[in-house]
Scaffold this active site. Structure first.
Site, mmCIF file in Angstrom:
data_model
loop_
_atom_site.group_PDB
_atom_site.id
_atom_site.type_symbol
_atom_site.label_atom_id
_atom_site.label_comp_id
_atom_site.label_asym_id
_atom_site.label_seq_id
_atom_site.Cartn_x
_atom_site.Cartn_y
_atom_site.Cartn_z
ATOM 1 N N ASP A 91 0.850 -1.198 0.000
ATOM 2 C CA ASP A 91 0.000 0.000 0.000
ATOM 3 C C ASP A 91 0.883 1.244 0.000
ATOM 4 O OD1 ASP A 91 0.684 -0.637 2.800
ATOM 5 O OD2 ASP A 91 -0.557 1.100 3.286
ATOM 6 N N GLU A 153 -0.026 -0.576 5.835
ATOM 7 C CA GLU A 153 1.002 0.053 6.675
ATOM 8 C C GLU A 153 0.863 1.571 6.709
ATOM 9 O OE1 GLU A 153 4.700 1.907 7.926
ATOM 10 O OE2 GLU A 153 3.798 2.045 5.940
#
Length: 450
Positions: A91, A153
């Protein structure tokens, strides 16, 4: 053998660029309010397929408690060999101001010898680094492998942190390569050994039942925004250093330093603007608490009325160095804000999450193997660096695997401008750090057999 490995990696670099271009083109921002969640799913599936092709087994997606998907897989160790866990995340941060980008954020663009695009360094460049190292080794991977590629994250919602403890047996390894950091500068081989923790609060100030006309009531009517400004200003001393009651803000850093001129360039400090705080840049960046006002809710300039604000609020972030407990720092921040509130205004504080700081132990065989690999690739010994950012997962790993060595490394050096417009990566760092990783796996395997 090292020259042969370096040659293989050099030959793999066109594929590394093609892989990174495919990954960057997927806008995998793990925030469904801004981006479709299927984009993250697509990135996860791409990562799973790539690592399966690179030789890992049973590579699949696991849903974590925050709803994101982690990519997990493994490769069994040869007899007597240790196991290494490879970590990174797929991500990315949102691109922020698209107009500030010199090229489309989700299109990998080569310019001045660097590859630009959101996630090119943080952390898709590290995914490509892992893949390049494994492809170069081919069937000759000398250790067992565990793989965890996180999907949320950047949002800090803690999905993988909650996933790891009940799955510790499946993820157990002798050394963990947490590849979400990088070198102190291009060509300076570095491991990050210190991370600041982070805690956030949202403080709301109330002074009136509603906004009141500034002509009729301004003066004696308490201004909530002015009160909030005073409270926030009290968090810094006269030179801009963080100052919070009952919180030690005087720590010093003993590792590699950070040249002030270089820091000014890396941080984009405008000419004539002084740095805040005192002590060395490294002291302020890695060894002391640092407060940041992330946002303020108040009337905007455009469309503002002639009124005394009744309420105002701010989101305040506090980074804390190793040796300071994050929750205790949060309570000190709250107590300071409450004590600094003027004129008897009402103060409400919402506590957000708190991530603990981290310090790595560097005296074991994994760090010795890494130093050897870095010397062979860069011709220099390993440097140890602090990082002002936070990776709460490191403490989760340390608790789940107390005997394992945790190594933070990767391709993200200061010029990458991670989280900012015009993020980029130096392809030479991908090539060299993939070489380091491949050599590390060899040296670490040998250390377990001697």
């Amino acid at each position: 053998m090292t020259d042969e490995l370096a040659h293989r990696i050099a030959e793999l670099m066109p594929r590394a660029k093609a892989d990174l271009a495919e990954l960057v083109a997927i806008p995998s921002v793990a925030d469904p309010r801004q981006y479709p969640p299927e984009k993250c799913r697509r990135a996860a599936e791409w990562v799973a397929a790539a690592f399966a092709e690179a030789g890992l087994r049973d590579v699949h997606l696991e849903e974590t408690p925050d709803g994101s998907h982690a990519v997990v897989g493994h490769r069994p160790p040869p007899p007597g060999a240790p196991t290494v866990l490879l970590y990174c995340h797929y991500d990315v941060q949102p691109p922020l101001d698209a107009a500030a980008w010199a090229s489309p954020p989700f299109e990998l663009t080569e310019r001045d010898g660097r590859w630009y695009g959101r996630g090119a360094a943080d952390c898709k460049g590290n995914i490509v680094m892992h893949l390049t190292a494994l492809r170069a080794l081919g069937d000759g991977v000398p250790v067992g492998l565990k793989l965890v590629v996180e999907g949320s994250e950047e949002q800090g919602t803690g999905g993988l942190e909650e996933y790891v403890p009940p799955h510790a047996g499946e993820l157990h390894a002798d050394a963990l390569l947490v590849c979400d950091t990088g070198n102190a500068a291009v060509g300076v081989p570095t491991a990050t050994t210190s991370l600041r923790g982070v805690t956030n609060v949202v403080v709301t100030v109330g002074a009136l039942k509603g906004d009141m006309h500034s002509g009729m009531f301004g003066g004696p009517a308490p201004d909530a925004l002015a009160a909030l400004i005073r409270m926030l200003d009290s968090l810094r001393d006269a030179v801009g250093g963080t100052r919070i009651d009952d919180l030690d803000c005087t720590g010093t850093w003993s590792g590699v330093g950070y040249d002030e001129t270089q820091f000014r360039a890396d941080a984009g400090v405008l000419d004539g603007v002084r740095l805040t705080g005192s002590g060395t840049v490294a002291d302020r960046l890695w060894a002391r608490p640092a407060v940041t006002v992330l946002g303020i809710d108040c009337p905007p300039v455009v469309g503002s009325a002639a009124a005394v604000p009744a309420t105002a609020r701010a989101r305040v972030s506090l980074r804390v160095p190793p040796g300071t407990e994050a929750r205790a720092a949060q309570e000190a921040l709250i107590a300071h804000l409450e004590a600094a509130a003027p004129w008897g205004v009402l103060v409400e504080v919402e506590r957000e999450g708190a991530g603990a700081p981290f310090r790595a132990e560097t005296g074991g065989p994994a760090y010795a193997a890494l130093d050897k690999a870095m010397r062979e690739v860069y011709g220099k010994p390993i440097s140890f660096l602090g990082q002002g950012g936070s990776i709460p997962l490191c403490n989760v790993f340390a608790t789940a695997f107390p005997a394992a060595e945790i190594v933070l490394m990767g391709v993200e050096e200061p010029r990458c401008l991670i989280h900012a417009p015009n993020e980029s990566v130096d392809p030479g760092e991908i090539e060299h750090m993939a070489h380091v990783e491949a050599l590390f796996l060899r040296h670490f395997a040998n250390s377990a057999r001697t």
